[in-house]
Design a protein around this motif. Sequence first.
Motif, mmCIF file in Angstrom:
data_model
loop_
_atom_site.group_PDB
_atom_site.id
_atom_site.type_symbol
_atom_site.label_atom_id
_atom_site.label_comp_id
_atom_site.label_asym_id
_atom_site.label_seq_id
_atom_site.Cartn_x
_atom_site.Cartn_y
_atom_site.Cartn_z
ATOM 1 N N ILE A 64 -21.134 -14.978 23.114
ATOM 2 C CA ILE A 64 -20.743 -16.088 22.252
ATOM 3 C C ILE A 64 -19.793 -15.630 21.150
ATOM 4 O O ILE A 64 -19.675 -14.444 20.855
ATOM 5 C CB ILE A 64 -21.973 -16.799 21.656
ATOM 6 C CG1 ILE A 64 -22.810 -15.871 20.790
ATOM 7 C CG2 ILE A 64 -22.812 -17.416 22.758
ATOM 8 C CD1 ILE A 64 -23.969 -16.580 20.096
ATOM 9 N N THR A 65 -19.132 -16.597 20.546
ATOM 10 C CA THR A 65 -18.205 -16.350 19.448
ATOM 11 C C THR A 65 -19.000 -16.180 18.154
ATOM 12 O O THR A 65 -19.952 -16.927 17.909
ATOM 13 C CB THR A 65 -17.247 -17.549 19.309
ATOM 14 O OG1 THR A 65 -16.560 -17.717 20.548
ATOM 15 C CG2 THR A 65 -16.255 -17.340 18.191
ATOM 16 N N HIS A 66 -18.602 -15.203 17.327
ATOM 17 C CA HIS A 66 -19.248 -15.014 16.029
ATOM 18 C C HIS A 66 -18.314 -14.258 15.103
ATOM 19 O O HIS A 66 -17.276 -13.732 15.529
ATOM 20 C CB HIS A 66 -20.601 -14.300 16.172
ATOM 21 C CG HIS A 66 -20.496 -12.922 16.731
ATOM 22 N ND1 HIS A 66 -20.450 -11.802 15.955
ATOM 23 C CD2 HIS A 66 -20.406 -12.484 18.010
ATOM 24 C CE1 HIS A 66 -20.343 -10.728 16.724
ATOM 25 N NE2 HIS A 66 -20.322 -11.127 17.978
ATOM 26 N N ALA A 67 -18.651 -14.194 13.837
ATOM 27 C CA ALA A 67 -17.767 -13.640 12.809
ATOM 28 C C ALA A 67 -17.426 -12.168 13.005
ATOM 29 O O ALA A 67 -16.341 -11.734 12.619
ATOM 30 C CB ALA A 67 -18.392 -13.846 11.425
ATOM 31 N N ASN A 68 -18.318 -11.378 13.592
ATOM 32 C CA ASN A 68 -18.088 -9.934 13.742
ATOM 33 C C ASN A 68 -17.805 -9.536 15.185
ATOM 34 O O ASN A 68 -18.085 -8.420 15.592
ATOM 35 C CB ASN A 68 -19.303 -9.164 13.216
ATOM 36 C CG ASN A 68 -19.506 -9.400 11.754
ATOM 37 O OD1 ASN A 68 -18.561 -9.335 10.970
ATOM 38 N ND2 ASN A 68 -20.731 -9.695 11.360
ATOM 39 N N GLN A 69 -17.226 -10.445 15.962
ATOM 40 C CA GLN A 69 -17.085 -10.207 17.396
ATOM 41 C C GLN A 69 -16.146 -9.052 17.751
ATOM 42 O O GLN A 69 -16.172 -8.587 18.872
ATOM 43 C CB GLN A 69 -16.685 -11.482 18.119
ATOM 44 C CG GLN A 69 -15.348 -12.021 17.749
ATOM 45 C CD GLN A 69 -15.155 -13.443 18.245
ATOM 46 O OE1 GLN A 69 -16.108 -14.214 18.362
ATOM 47 N NE2 GLN A 69 -13.934 -13.785 18.546
ATOM 48 N N VAL A 116 -26.262 -18.867 15.237
ATOM 49 C CA VAL A 116 -25.950 -17.513 14.755
ATOM 50 C C VAL A 116 -25.899 -17.408 13.229
ATOM 51 O O VAL A 116 -26.517 -16.509 12.656
ATOM 52 C CB VAL A 116 -24.660 -16.965 15.405
ATOM 53 C CG1 VAL A 116 -24.194 -15.691 14.735
ATOM 54 C CG2 VAL A 116 -24.907 -16.717 16.889
ATOM 55 N N PRO A 117 -25.219 -18.299 12.507
ATOM 56 C CA PRO A 117 -25.199 -18.151 11.041
ATOM 57 C C PRO A 117 -26.575 -18.340 10.385
ATOM 58 O O PRO A 117 -26.777 -17.924 9.246
ATOM 59 C CB PRO A 117 -24.246 -19.242 10.568
ATOM 60 C CG PRO A 117 -23.529 -19.733 11.766
ATOM 61 C CD PRO A 117 -24.363 -19.387 12.956
ATOM 62 N N HIS A 118 -27.512 -18.938 11.096
ATOM 63 C CA HIS A 118 -28.845 -19.178 10.559
ATOM 64 C C HIS A 118 -29.832 -18.061 10.925
ATOM 65 O O HIS A 118 -30.977 -18.082 10.484
ATOM 66 C CB HIS A 118 -29.378 -20.523 11.062
ATOM 67 C CG HIS A 118 -28.501 -21.649 10.658
ATOM 68 N ND1 HIS A 118 -28.544 -22.225 9.412
ATOM 69 C CD2 HIS A 118 -27.506 -22.279 11.334
ATOM 70 C CE1 HIS A 118 -27.637 -23.181 9.338
ATOM 71 N NE2 HIS A 118 -26.994 -23.229 10.484
ATOM 72 N N GLY A 123 -25.928 -11.141 12.499
ATOM 73 C CA GLY A 123 -24.639 -10.843 11.870
ATOM 74 C C GLY A 123 -24.471 -9.372 11.547
ATOM 75 O O GLY A 123 -23.477 -8.971 10.970
ATOM 76 N N THR A 124 -25.457 -8.549 11.924
ATOM 77 C CA THR A 124 -25.421 -7.121 11.602
ATOM 78 C C THR A 124 -25.425 -6.279 12.871
ATOM 79 O O THR A 124 -25.773 -6.754 13.945
ATOM 80 C CB THR A 124 -26.656 -6.726 10.765
ATOM 81 O OG1 THR A 124 -27.825 -6.855 11.578
ATOM 82 C CG2 THR A 124 -26.798 -7.587 9.529
#
Length: 173
Positions: A64-69, A116-118, A123-124
């Motif tokens: 999936i797409t996420h901030a730290n991809q 993911v943001p929740h 995110g780590t």
Amino acid sequence: MMWTLYGTTWTPDDGVSPPPPPGLPPGNPSSGKAWKSGDRYDDTPPPPQAPYPAGSWHDGNYAITHANQASFSILVDSHQKKHISSWPSTYAGAPGTKFPKGWTNQDVINYAQLLVPHFIQLGTGPASNTILNNVSINVAYQPGGKIRVASVIVNTASWNAARRYWEFHFYPG
């Protein structure tokens, strides 16, 4: 760290490290020519890379797409088939709590990305392998014209430190 070639001597920017820089290639990679006085070399290792590009399938797992991809991947794993029978996986175990009738794989993927943001840990990139079991997340999602799911339980979110990815599956809670 950055190094500069002065004449025939490499000098580190920190003024402490002994020359020459470790891993120095035989020629300047940016010019393709021999090193010359004034050239700079960075021996900083490249940042860790994600093993799977976002938006791709791998053996029943979806990245999936996420901030730290760029540095690690987050996968909805092949066990998601327990909760939506259309999930393209060879999982052959017992079925689990199902998403509502009419939900598609894309609906589940969209919900995963919303979660993911929740789920702060996703995110780590922890230093060692980690497993998080049965994490409840109260985030509602309703795909257009379909039944709403108010919350989910994320099952066996696990971090693989060597391969740099999280993987999990989830179901309506």
